[in-house]
Enzyme design. Structure first.
Site, short mmCIF file in Angstrom:
data_model
loop_
_atom_site.label_atom_id
_atom_site.label_comp_id
_atom_site.label_asym_id
_atom_site.label_seq_id
_atom_site.Cartn_x
_atom_site.Cartn_y
_atom_site.Cartn_z
N ASP A 115 0.90 -1.23 0.03
CA ASP A 115 0.09 -0.01 0.07
C ASP A 115 0.72 1.37 -0.01
O ASP A 115 2.03 1.21 0.48
CB ASP A 115 -0.89 -0.11 1.21
CG ASP A 115 -1.80 1.07 1.40
OD1 ASP A 115 -2.28 1.35 0.08
OD2 ASP A 115 -2.43 1.31 2.19
N ASN A 170 -10.37 -3.13 -6.78
CA ASN A 170 -9.62 -1.79 -7.40
C ASN A 170 -10.01 -1.85 -8.86
O ASN A 170 -9.78 -0.49 -9.38
CB ASN A 170 -8.10 -2.36 -7.35
CG ASN A 170 -7.25 -2.47 -6.37
OD1 ASN A 170 -6.37 -2.88 -6.20
ND2 ASN A 170 -7.57 -1.27 -5.48
N SER A 210 -8.02 -5.48 4.50
CA SER A 210 -8.46 -5.05 3.31
C SER A 210 -9.00 -6.48 2.38
O SER A 210 -8.71 -6.33 1.22
CB SER A 210 -7.62 -4.21 2.36
OG SER A 210 -7.53 -2.91 3.32
N GLU A 227 1.16 -13.49 11.99
CA GLU A 227 1.54 -12.18 12.85
C GLU A 227 1.41 -10.97 12.00
O GLU A 227 1.64 -11.12 10.53
CB GLU A 227 2.93 -12.20 13.20
CG GLU A 227 3.43 -13.30 14.13
CD GLU A 227 3.11 -12.92 15.54
OE1 GLU A 227 3.05 -11.58 15.88
OE2 GLU A 227 2.65 -13.76 16.35
C1 FPP Z 1 -1.64 0.33 -3.41
O1 FPP Z 1 -1.37 1.60 -3.54
C2 FPP Z 1 -1.10 -0.45 -4.68
C3 FPP Z 1 -1.89 -1.14 -5.42
C4 FPP Z 1 -3.28 -0.62 -5.52
C5 FPP Z 1 -1.29 -1.73 -6.39
C6 FPP Z 1 -0.05 -2.71 -6.37
C7 FPP Z 1 0.71 -2.56 -7.38
C8 FPP Z 1 2.25 -2.40 -7.62
C9 FPP Z 1 2.93 -2.48 -6.35
C10 FPP Z 1 2.68 -2.00 -8.80
C11 FPP Z 1 2.92 -3.10 -9.87
C12 FPP Z 1 3.01 -4.46 -9.22
C13 FPP Z 1 3.53 -5.53 -10.01
C14 FPP Z 1 3.20 -7.04 -9.51
C15 FPP Z 1 4.23 -5.42 -11.40
P1 FPP Z 1 -2.48 2.77 -3.60
O2 FPP Z 1 -2.76 3.12 -4.72
O3 FPP Z 1 -3.49 2.26 -2.78
O4 FPP Z 1 -1.79 3.93 -2.78
P2 FPP Z 1 -2.55 5.01 -1.91
O5 FPP Z 1 -3.20 4.11 -0.89
O6 FPP Z 1 -1.35 5.69 -1.17
O7 FPP Z 1 -3.15 5.92 -2.78
#
Ligand code: FPP
Length: 246
Positions: A17, A65, A193, A204
């Site tokens: 996150d 998402n 979540s 843990e």
């Molecule tokens: C949460 O950050 C992250 C995601 C919704 C997606 C995770 C994706 C990656 C780490 C990038 C690519 C992954 C791969 C496997 C190539 P957020 O957008 O919810 O952050 P925020 O809560 O600060 O808005």
């Protein structure tokens, strides 16, 4: 005398996150945060292999998402395509077995194909199990498992009395993996979540303030250290209490 140390966790699962907040802090678009997040995925996978971790599961895209703006979902899908194209050779070289858990049917056909190809290409590998939760929701997963068991009971293939937690777990996406013993969430929120709800019953939980793009080898190593310093009791007494005479 130093207390005995717990061994390394067998299965680390991470809620990645904070990509958006990382970008915002730098006055960059959210997509830049996701791109940097992909770098952190790469580094974490390398570090986990080097540490000898057996199972690593990363929450890459939740079933919720899809509700994000189309442009952001498009950018994330683009990153997954890029990751599958660029990193598969290295995963094979590192003897990593890659799996995807999640819905599968809702993503674009070319990504479905990439998932299938990557899973079959890495299937013979015997090193770390790397699992991406992708279009994944824990409640959906549990409901689907319940549906499957209910169908079997209705058809007379299953005696409902034989349904145990162990049997139930065999109907989950994660049936080939041990339950996570450490769940890490970055970026300061203290929630699961909808991630691995059933599987995390005894895990843990470690909540870090670090935004995901800043998570790296040192952060993973520090998390391992925190895990090994904790004592896990699974509802029983700790060693001191159980040996104590009242
Ligand atoms: C949460 O950050 C992250 C995601 C919704 C997606 C995770 C994706 C990656 C780490 C990038 C690519 C992954 C791969 C496997 C190539 P957020 O957008 O919810 O952050 P925020 O809560 O600060 O808005």
């Amino acid at each position: 005398m130093k207390p005995p140390q717990m061994p390394l966790p067998k299965h680390v699962a991470i809620i990645m996150d904070g990509n958006g907040r990382w970008a915002k802090k730098r006055h960059l678009p959210r997509e830049a945060g996701h791109y940097a997040g992909m770098g952190a995925v790469r580094e974490t996978v390398r570090a986990a292999c080097d540490l000898g971790l057996e199972n690593l599961t990363l929450f890459a895209f939740s079933s919720e998402n899809w509700k994000r703006p189309k442009t952001e979902v498009g950018a994330l899908m683009g990153l997954f395509r890029a990751y599958f194209r660029s990193d598969m050779d290295e995963l094979v070289e590192r003897n990593v077995r890659m799996r995807i858990i999640g819905h599968r049917g809702r993503v674009a056909p070319d990504i479905q194909q990439m998932i299938q190809d990557s899973e079959s290409r890495t299937a013979p590998n015997t090193g770390m199990n790397l699992t991406f939760a992708f279009d994944y929701g824990g409640q959906e997963e549990i409901a689907a498992a319940a549906q499957e068991l209910a169908r079997a009971a209705k058809d007379g293939r299953l005696d409902p009395e034989t349904i145990t937690p162990e049997l139930f777990a065999t109907r989950l996406f994660t049936s080939a993996l041990p339950a996570p013993d450490l769940v890490i969430r970055t970026s300061g929120e203290h929630r699961l979540s909808n991630f691995l709800l059933w599987q995390s019953a005894y895990a843990e939980l470690l909540f870090l303030d670090t935004h995901w793009p800043d998570f790296d080898r040192a952060a993973l190593t520090a998390a391992m250290g925190q895990f090994t310093a904790r004592e896990r009791r699974f509802g029983a007494l700790d060693t001191l209490d159980s040996g104590a005479v009242a």
